[in-house]
Design an enzyme around this catalytic site. Sequence first.
Site, PDB file in Angstrom:
ATOM      1  N   HIS A  60     -47.837 -99.175  19.243  1.00  0.00           N
ATOM      2  CA  HIS A  60     -48.288 -98.059  18.402  1.00  0.00           C
ATOM      3  C   HIS A  60     -48.832 -98.494  17.043  1.00  0.00           C
ATOM      4  O   HIS A  60     -49.165 -97.662  16.194  1.00  0.00           O
ATOM      5  CB  HIS A  60     -47.107 -97.086  18.217  1.00  0.00           C
ATOM      6  CG  HIS A  60     -47.516 -95.682  17.976  1.00  0.00           C
ATOM      7  ND1 HIS A  60     -47.038 -94.925  16.933  1.00  0.00           N
ATOM      8  CD2 HIS A  60     -48.376 -94.893  18.660  1.00  0.00           C
ATOM      9  CE1 HIS A  60     -47.585 -93.729  16.988  1.00  0.00           C
ATOM     10  NE2 HIS A  60     -48.395 -93.682  18.014  1.00  0.00           N
ATOM     11  N   LYS A  92     -51.267 -99.823  14.053  1.00  0.00           N
ATOM     12  CA  LYS A  92     -52.691 -99.669  13.716  1.00  0.00           C
ATOM     13  C   LYS A  92     -52.943-100.567  12.519  1.00  0.00           C
ATOM     14  O   LYS A  92     -52.992-100.097  11.380  1.00  0.00           O
ATOM     15  CB  LYS A  92     -53.038 -98.221  13.342  1.00  0.00           C
ATOM     16  CG  LYS A  92     -52.932 -97.203  14.458  1.00  0.00           C
ATOM     17  CD  LYS A  92     -51.689 -96.390  14.298  1.00  0.00           C
ATOM     18  CE  LYS A  92     -51.498 -95.448  15.462  1.00  0.00           C
ATOM     19  NZ  LYS A  92     -50.149 -94.858  15.454  1.00  0.00           N
ATOM     20  N   ASP A 112     -59.284-112.633   8.179  1.00  0.00           N
ATOM     21  CA  ASP A 112     -59.302-113.982   7.587  1.00  0.00           C
ATOM     22  C   ASP A 112     -57.960-114.383   6.978  1.00  0.00           C
ATOM     23  O   ASP A 112     -57.928-115.155   5.997  1.00  0.00           O
ATOM     24  CB  ASP A 112     -60.405-114.082   6.518  1.00  0.00           C
ATOM     25  CG  ASP A 112     -61.787-113.961   7.129  1.00  0.00           C
ATOM     26  OD1 ASP A 112     -61.948-114.357   8.302  1.00  0.00           O
ATOM     27  OD2 ASP A 112     -62.698-113.460   6.446  1.00  0.00           O
TER      28      ASP A 112
END
Length: 222
Positions: A163, A165, A170
């Site tokens: 779940h 996000k 870099d």
Amino acid sequence: MISFSSRWVKVCFGAITFGAVSELVYFTYRKYKRRKWQTNQNESESRKVTEEVLFFPDDRVACKDYFVGEDGCNNNDCRFTHFPNSLSRLYEFINGAKGRLDVCVFVICCIDLADLLIAAHKRHVLVRVISDGEQTEITGSQIWNLRKAGIAVRTNKSSFLMHHKFVVIDDQLLLNGSFNWTRQAISGNQENLMALGNKRIVSLYTNEFERLWNAFDPQKNG
Ligand SMILES: [Zn+2]
């Protein structure tokens, strides 16, 4: 005679004491100045670190070509906005990747954002994607397009959700919040996405990405 030499002892003692106190005051002052300089340096360095929050929904969808396309937008009837907004800033962050893009996002359906990952892959940025196993099957999922382009994608096999996000760019910038990569999140839902350059926080997310990347290795899990 005794009182004269005693006075001299007092004078010498006083001079030595005064000298020692002066030295002490001087060193304390230098130490204070140095600490203050270091604090100022740290503060000015931390000021340079990215700290932004993007809020969604945007009123209109940002034109990817206009903001990050090589030739800009050549469409006179472009139906997307050329005014900067949260999505255009996200385009810029992703397009700014130089060497590595670690994407760990529950749902990836937005074609424009998927295209930016493919573009990064083509310019030899190491792009790795982790997403939720069940969400790869939904209508509009871009996971198969990413895989077709040669981007490595790993998913969970568990009935529990992957779940997260978050994205690490870099190893220096973290994007993290409630934002899934869907049209609904861009122009409908109330969502937030923080952009943080804090080294310690970024490294915690880099470690989490590596942990999940290894845990979802299909060769380990059949
Ligand atoms: Zn346009």
